[in-house]
Design a protein around this motif. Sequence first.
Motif, PDB file in Angstrom:
ATOM      1  N   ILE A   1       0.846  -1.205   0.000  1.00 11.40           N
ATOM      2  CA  ILE A   1       0.000   0.000   0.000  1.00 11.40           C
ATOM      3  C   ILE A   1       0.876   1.249   0.000  1.00 11.40           C
ATOM      4  N   PHE A   2       1.948   1.220   0.799  1.00  6.66           N
ATOM      5  CA  PHE A   2       2.866   2.352   0.893  1.00  6.66           C
ATOM      6  C   PHE A   2       3.466   2.683  -0.476  1.00  6.66           C
ATOM      7  N   GLU A   3       3.934   1.657  -1.177  1.00  8.90           N
ATOM      8  CA  GLU A   3       4.571   1.878  -2.480  1.00  8.90           C
ATOM      9  C   GLU A   3       3.572   2.427  -3.502  1.00  8.90           C
ATOM     10  N   GLU A   4       2.360   1.889  -3.503  1.00  8.30           N
ATOM     11  CA  GLU A   4       1.355   2.361  -4.459  1.00  8.30           C
ATOM     12  C   GLU A   4       0.883   3.772  -4.115  1.00  8.30           C
ATOM     13  N   ALA A   5       0.782   4.073  -2.814  1.00 10.23           N
ATOM     14  CA  ALA A   5       0.377   5.418  -2.387  1.00 10.23           C
ATOM     15  C   ALA A   5       1.447   6.448  -2.732  1.00 10.23           C
ATOM     16  N   LEU A   6       2.720   6.075  -2.577  1.00 17.03           N
ATOM     17  CA  LEU A   6       3.822   6.971  -2.947  1.00 17.03           C
ATOM     18  C   LEU A   6       3.750   7.351  -4.421  1.00 17.03           C
ATOM     19  N   GLU A   7       3.481   6.352  -5.244  1.00 22.07           N
ATOM     20  CA  GLU A   7       3.377   6.609  -6.687  1.00 22.07           C
ATOM     21  C   GLU A   7       2.239   7.578  -6.983  1.00 22.07           C
ATOM     22  N   LEU A   8       1.105   7.393  -6.300  1.00 19.86           N
ATOM     23  CA  LEU A   8      -0.035   8.306  -6.471  1.00 19.86           C
ATOM     24  C   LEU A   8       0.340   9.732  -6.093  1.00 19.86           C
ATOM     25  N   LEU A   9       0.990   9.877  -4.937  1.00 19.52           N
ATOM     26  CA  LEU A   9       1.365  11.213  -4.451  1.00 19.52           C
ATOM     27  C   LEU A   9       2.349  11.889  -5.404  1.00 19.52           C
ATOM     28  N   ARG A  10       3.283  11.118  -5.945  1.00 15.27           N
ATOM     29  CA  ARG A  10       4.250  11.694  -6.900  1.00 15.27           C
ATOM     30  C   ARG A  10       3.540  12.138  -8.180  1.00 15.27           C
ATOM     31  N   LYS A  11       2.600  11.320  -8.653  1.00  9.93           N
ATOM     32  CA  LYS A  11       1.838  11.694  -9.853  1.00  9.93           C
ATOM     33  C   LYS A  11       0.983  12.930  -9.601  1.00  9.93           C
ATOM     34  N   ALA A  12       0.603  13.126  -8.322  1.00 10.36           N
ATOM     35  CA  ALA A  12      -0.197  14.304  -7.960  1.00 10.36           C
ATOM     36  C   ALA A  12       0.674  15.546  -7.802  1.00 10.36           C
ATOM     37  N   GLY A  13       1.991  15.396  -8.032  1.00  8.60           N
ATOM     38  CA  GLY A  13       2.887  16.561  -8.035  1.00  8.60           C
ATOM     39  C   GLY A  13       3.624  16.814  -6.745  1.00  8.60           C
ATOM     40  N   TYR A  14       3.551  15.874  -5.802  1.00 10.61           N
ATOM     41  CA  TYR A  14       4.276  16.055  -4.538  1.00 10.61           C
ATOM     42  C   TYR A  14       5.707  15.551  -4.692  1.00 10.61           C
ATOM     43  N   ALA A  15       6.662  16.412  -4.319  1.00 11.39           N
ATOM     44  CA  ALA A  15       8.088  16.106  -4.499  1.00 11.39           C
ATOM     45  C   ALA A  15       8.591  15.244  -3.344  1.00 11.39           C
ATOM     46  N   LEU A  16       8.475  13.942  -3.499  1.00  6.60           N
ATOM     47  CA  LEU A  16       8.948  13.011  -2.483  1.00  6.60           C
ATOM     48  C   LEU A  16      10.254  12.402  -2.972  1.00  6.60           C
ATOM     49  N   PRO A  17      11.306  12.437  -2.163  1.00  4.85           N
ATOM     50  CA  PRO A  17      12.625  11.990  -2.618  1.00  4.85           C
ATOM     51  C   PRO A  17      12.629  10.513  -3.017  1.00  4.85           C
ATOM     52  N   PRO A  18      13.485  10.145  -3.998  1.00  3.38           N
ATOM     53  CA  PRO A  18      13.530   8.759  -4.484  1.00  3.38           C
ATOM     54  C   PRO A  18      13.848   7.745  -3.389  1.00  3.38           C
ATOM     55  N   GLU A  19      14.677   8.148  -2.428  1.00  2.00           N
ATOM     56  CA  GLU A  19      15.096   7.212  -1.370  1.00  2.00           C
ATOM     57  C   GLU A  19      14.043   7.062  -0.266  1.00  2.00           C
ATOM     58  N   PHE A  20      12.952   7.776  -0.404  1.00  2.00           N
ATOM     59  CA  PHE A  20      11.887   7.785   0.605  1.00  2.00           C
ATOM     60  C   PHE A  20      11.423   6.364   0.948  1.00  2.00           C
ATOM     61  N   ALA A  21      11.194   5.544  -0.080  1.00  2.00           N
ATOM     62  CA  ALA A  21      10.655   4.194   0.124  1.00  2.00           C
ATOM     63  C   ALA A  21      11.659   3.267   0.804  1.00  2.00           C
ATOM     64  N   GLU A  22      12.957   3.595   0.703  1.00  2.00           N
ATOM     65  CA  GLU A  22      13.975   2.705   1.279  1.00  2.00           C
ATOM     66  C   GLU A  22      14.356   3.087   2.697  1.00  2.00           C
ATOM     67  N   SER A  23      13.873   4.203   3.177  1.00  2.00           N
ATOM     68  CA  SER A  23      14.249   4.665   4.514  1.00  2.00           C
ATOM     69  C   SER A  23      13.741   3.714   5.594  1.00  2.00           C
ATOM     70  N   ARG A  24      14.552   3.548   6.635  1.00  2.00           N
ATOM     71  CA  ARG A  24      14.141   2.707   7.766  1.00  2.00           C
ATOM     72  C   ARG A  24      13.537   3.549   8.890  1.00  2.00           C
ATOM     73  N   LYS A  25      13.476   4.851   8.671  1.00  2.00           N
ATOM     74  CA  LYS A  25      12.872   5.728   9.678  1.00  2.00           C
ATOM     75  C   LYS A  25      11.369   5.483   9.745  1.00  2.00           C
ATOM     76  N   LEU A  26      10.824   5.673  10.933  1.00  2.00           N
ATOM     77  CA  LEU A  26       9.381   5.495  11.120  1.00  2.00           C
ATOM     78  C   LEU A  26       8.629   6.819  11.003  1.00  2.00           C
ATOM     79  N   MET A  27       9.391   7.931  11.031  1.00  2.00           N
ATOM     80  CA  MET A  27       8.789   9.261  10.870  1.00  2.00           C
ATOM     81  C   MET A  27       9.710  10.064   9.950  1.00  2.00           C
ATOM     82  N   ILE A  28       9.158  10.537   8.852  1.00  2.00           N
ATOM     83  CA  ILE A  28       9.961  11.228   7.842  1.00  2.00           C
ATOM     84  C   ILE A  28       9.335  12.576   7.537  1.00  2.00           C
ATOM     85  N   ASP A  29      10.120  13.641   7.683  1.00  2.00           N
ATOM     86  CA  ASP A  29       9.655  14.993   7.351  1.00  2.00           C
ATOM     87  C   ASP A  29      10.073  15.349   5.927  1.00  2.00           C
TER      88      ASP A  29
END
Length: 206
Positions: free
Chosen positions: A11-39
Amino acid sequence: MLTIAMPKGRIFEEALELLRKAGYALPPEFAESRKLMIDIPEEDMRFILAKPMDVVTYVEHGVADLGIAGKDVLLEEERDVYELLDLHISQCRLAVAGLPNSRLNDIAPRVATKYPNIASSYFREQGEQVEIIPLNGSIELAPLIGLADRIVDIVSTGRTLKENGLVEFETIANVTSRLIVNPVSYRMKDEKIDELVERLTAVIAS
């Protein structure tokens, strides 16, 4: 800042793709982060990564403004959140399954599931009185070892059922992931939230 609780995994991976297509600038490494809270300061967003069942809790208690949760969780939990948008991702279904050519025990039918509320309601509507056996993992095992006559579980491709010699009997509900919001956050941050919904709606429509 908008705080969004998201489940890890597919769900996380598919939601990230949606948000990026909606124009939100989310860094490429976002999905690989082990952090539980990301600003993400440039988007004025904070993401909390959680277990699917916990996302609704975070949103209900206001530690997250928004969340992405499966319809199965929303049906089971019945929490005080608003459902804003069907994201049409992570499509699957809640189904009743069991061993082929088997029938419900007439005396004490048993149903194993991690969705006790949904299962109870469904069988009650069918006029069946069943004993619900709550399980958290390997639900498919229950009919094989004689623990239950039926299971109620999420089915995506049906491969796991087939590999364990089970068949699907009925579909209870089709499931997709939904965008949910805390009622107070919706009043306080309505402009930002409405913008997010509009942008996501445009992506889904296209």
